[in-house]
Design a protein around this motif. Structure first.
Motif, short mmCIF file in Angstrom:
data_model
loop_
_atom_site.label_atom_id
_atom_site.label_comp_id
_atom_site.label_asym_id
_atom_site.label_seq_id
_atom_site.Cartn_x
_atom_site.Cartn_y
_atom_site.Cartn_z
N SER A 106 1.15 -1.60 0.23
CA SER A 106 -0.38 -0.04 -0.04
C SER A 106 0.80 1.23 0.40
CB SER A 106 -0.59 -0.24 1.12
OG SER A 106 -2.13 -0.92 1.49
N ALA A 107 0.85 2.56 -0.62
CA ALA A 107 0.98 3.24 -0.98
C ALA A 107 0.68 3.94 0.53
CB ALA A 107 0.58 4.31 -1.96
N TRP A 108 2.16 4.44 1.53
CA TRP A 108 2.18 4.53 2.68
C TRP A 108 2.77 5.34 3.33
CZ3 TRP A 108 -2.60 4.53 5.18
CH2 TRP A 108 -2.44 4.63 6.66
N PRO A 109 3.00 7.16 4.08
CA PRO A 109 4.36 7.46 3.52
C PRO A 109 5.29 6.11 4.47
CG PRO A 109 3.08 8.95 4.37
CD PRO A 109 2.20 7.39 4.64
N PRO A 110 6.97 6.75 4.26
CA PRO A 110 8.08 5.77 4.42
C PRO A 110 7.98 5.81 6.19
CG PRO A 110 8.34 7.11 2.75
CD PRO A 110 7.44 6.95 2.60
N ASN A 111 7.89 7.34 6.19
CA ASN A 111 8.69 8.12 7.42
C ASN A 111 7.88 7.94 8.94
OD1 ASN A 111 6.67 9.80 6.53
ND2 ASN A 111 7.46 11.15 7.44
N GLN A 112 6.88 7.19 8.21
CA GLN A 112 4.82 7.12 9.35
C GLN A 112 5.23 5.29 9.43
OE1 GLN A 112 1.32 9.40 7.94
NE2 GLN A 112 2.81 10.68 8.49
N PRO A 113 5.13 4.76 10.31
CA PRO A 113 4.98 3.39 10.14
C PRO A 113 3.59 3.05 10.19
CG PRO A 113 4.86 4.13 13.08
CD PRO A 113 4.95 5.65 11.61
N MET A 114 2.97 1.69 9.66
CA MET A 114 2.04 1.69 9.61
C MET A 114 1.35 0.27 10.74
SD MET A 114 0.59 -1.02 6.16
CE MET A 114 0.60 0.35 5.18
N THR A 139 16.80 0.42 3.02
CA THR A 139 18.68 0.73 3.51
C THR A 139 18.32 0.72 5.28
OG1 THR A 139 18.27 2.54 3.41
CG2 THR A 139 19.26 1.82 1.64
N ARG A 140 16.77 0.45 5.93
CA ARG A 140 17.09 1.25 7.38
C ARG A 140 15.13 0.77 7.61
NH1 ARG A 140 19.13 6.01 11.03
NH2 ARG A 140 18.16 5.14 12.78
N GLY A 141 14.90 0.57 8.98
CA GLY A 141 13.67 -0.15 9.41
C GLY A 141 12.81 -0.78 8.01
N GLY A 142 11.36 -0.68 8.21
CA GLY A 142 10.42 -1.44 7.11
C GLY A 142 10.15 -2.86 8.03
N ALA A 143 10.92 -3.40 8.73
CA ALA A 143 10.69 -4.82 9.63
C ALA A 143 8.98 -5.16 8.78
CB ALA A 143 10.97 -4.65 10.36
N VAL A 144 8.19 -5.89 9.34
CA VAL A 144 6.63 -6.33 9.54
C VAL A 144 6.69 -7.03 10.53
CG1 VAL A 144 5.73 -8.47 8.24
CG2 VAL A 144 6.49 -7.31 6.76
N ALA A 145 5.38 -5.89 11.11
CA ALA A 145 5.43 -6.74 12.23
C ALA A 145 4.39 -7.49 12.45
CB ALA A 145 4.85 -5.42 13.15
N ARG A 313 3.65 -1.98 10.20
CA ARG A 313 5.00 -1.96 8.85
C ARG A 313 6.13 -0.78 9.70
NH1 ARG A 313 4.96 1.92 5.27
NH2 ARG A 313 5.81 2.62 6.98
N GLU A 314 7.27 -1.44 9.98
CA GLU A 314 7.77 0.00 10.70
C GLU A 314 8.46 1.07 9.63
OE1 GLU A 314 11.59 -1.73 11.83
OE2 GLU A 314 10.58 -2.52 13.50
#
Length: 349
Positions: A106-114, A139-145, A313-314
């Motif tokens: 989904s298009a979601w701001p990368p600097n905000q967690p989902m 390159t940093r973050g973005g892990a699946v929770a 998502r982080e």
């Protein structure tokens, strides 16, 4: 089967018991090792039964080094794992469609967690199985929770669960061309009559506004009894699709731009009362306490039972390409106001 997988290399610390928790094993989805030397679809077909059994037992799992490189690879794996593909409808954010049942994230701001949620849990037909394939990690973050929704349900205050189970919850949406998914993206058509027919068939109240925008309202169950395991699960997007989960500056901008009734989405108690900020915050904190995180590696695949396990998502930095595949649709009954029991989901025909 036990030789197929190992424990996660960085297992999460067990969460502290919530007020309604009973003793149960910590949620730790297994990690399966594929060597990447064979075709991903062939490997998946060979191990299909074992993978499906692990998802049924644990709610989710991660396959490392599967060698997924393209959306076509993910589509081939989906067809080996799922009995049927699932078509997304009523998306809350825009996606690209790669193939039937295969989408971009989904298009979601990368600097905000989902925030934690179950995919389209507010519809009457949602995917039972989700595949998250990492083609390019950030390159940093973005892990699946991931969080076990049965454990989340047990940890929430009994009075809160009782009210939502008794009343269900309301989702209100206002579709705008400038933010979120448009009606065409969400319903798969720009024909007003077709949108209205879909809404009638799926217990969604809809109204076209004088400015041409679409407003909808739907009443849904907040607790689901898993159709296979019988577990009671906290299955909704009450905290995610709520105005108080938005970043304060984003919420302020949207209210100024569209008015309090024109927010792209908002959730309420089933009787129409607003959900207070402290309740939203508490639900999100319970999710946080019961979440494990899986860092992304190129070619990895995460399988999720969408009815039992919530995902999020982080925030992240750098490019991130994750393909989402959906299968085995499940039909859900709309909630009935003030009902004393939640109807279980049943397999779609």
């Amino acid at each position: 089967m036990s030789g197929l997988f190992r424990k996660a290399s960085n297992p999460a610390e067990p969460a502290a018991p919530g007020p309604n928790d009973t003793a149960s094993p910590a949620f730790e989805p297994p990690v399966v090792e594929a060597d990447g030397s064979t075709d991903a679809a062939v490997w998946t077909a060979e191990h299909r039964d074992a993978l499906r059994d692990l998802v049924a037992e644990h709610g989710a799992l991660t396959v490392r080094e599967l060698g997924l490189r393209t959306p076509a690879d993910v589509e081939a794996v989906l067809h080996r794992l799922a009995d049927r593909t699932a078509t997304e409808r009523e998306a809350f954010a825009a996606r690209d469609t790669h193939a039937p049942g295969v989408y971009s994230s989904s298009a979601w701001p990368p600097n905000q967690p989902m925030c934690m949620h179950h995919e389209v849990s507010y519809t009457t037909r949602c995917p039972g199985l989700l595949l998250f394939a990492c083609l390019r990690p950030p390159t940093r973050g973005g892990a699946v929770a991931l969080a076990d929704s049965a454990a989340v349900l047990r940890a929430l205050p009994a009075e809160l669960v009782d009210r939502f189970e008794r009343e269900g919850w309301l989702l209100t949406r206002a579709y705008h061309d400038e933010i979120g998914a448009t009606p065409t993206q969400s319903f798969g058509t720009d024909d007003h009559g077709a949108v209205e027919a879909y809404c009638r068939d799926n217990a969604v109240d809809c109204a076209w506004q004088p400015d041409g925008s679409l407003h909808t309202r739907q009443h849904r169950a907040a607790v689901l009894r898993h159709p296979v395991s019988g577990q009671r699960c906290w299955f909704n997007q009450i905290a995610f699709l709520n105005e108080w989960t938005m970043a304060p500056d984003v919420r302020e901008f949207l209210v100024d731009e569209y008015g309090p009734d024109g927010l792209p989405f908002n959730s309420r108690y089933g009787n129409g009362d607003p959900v207070p900020p402290d309740v939203v915050e508490h639900i999100n904190k319970v999710y946080e306490a019961h979440s494990v995180r899986r860092p992304l590696h190129t070619g990895d695949l995460t399988l999720v039972d969408n009815l039992r396990v919530a995902h999020g998502r982080e925030a992240y930095e750098g490019p991130r390409e994750v393909v989402v595949a959906m299968g085995d649709p499940v039909r859900l009954e709309p909630a009935r106001p003030h009902s004393t029991a939640t109807r279980p989901g049943r397999a779609a025909a």
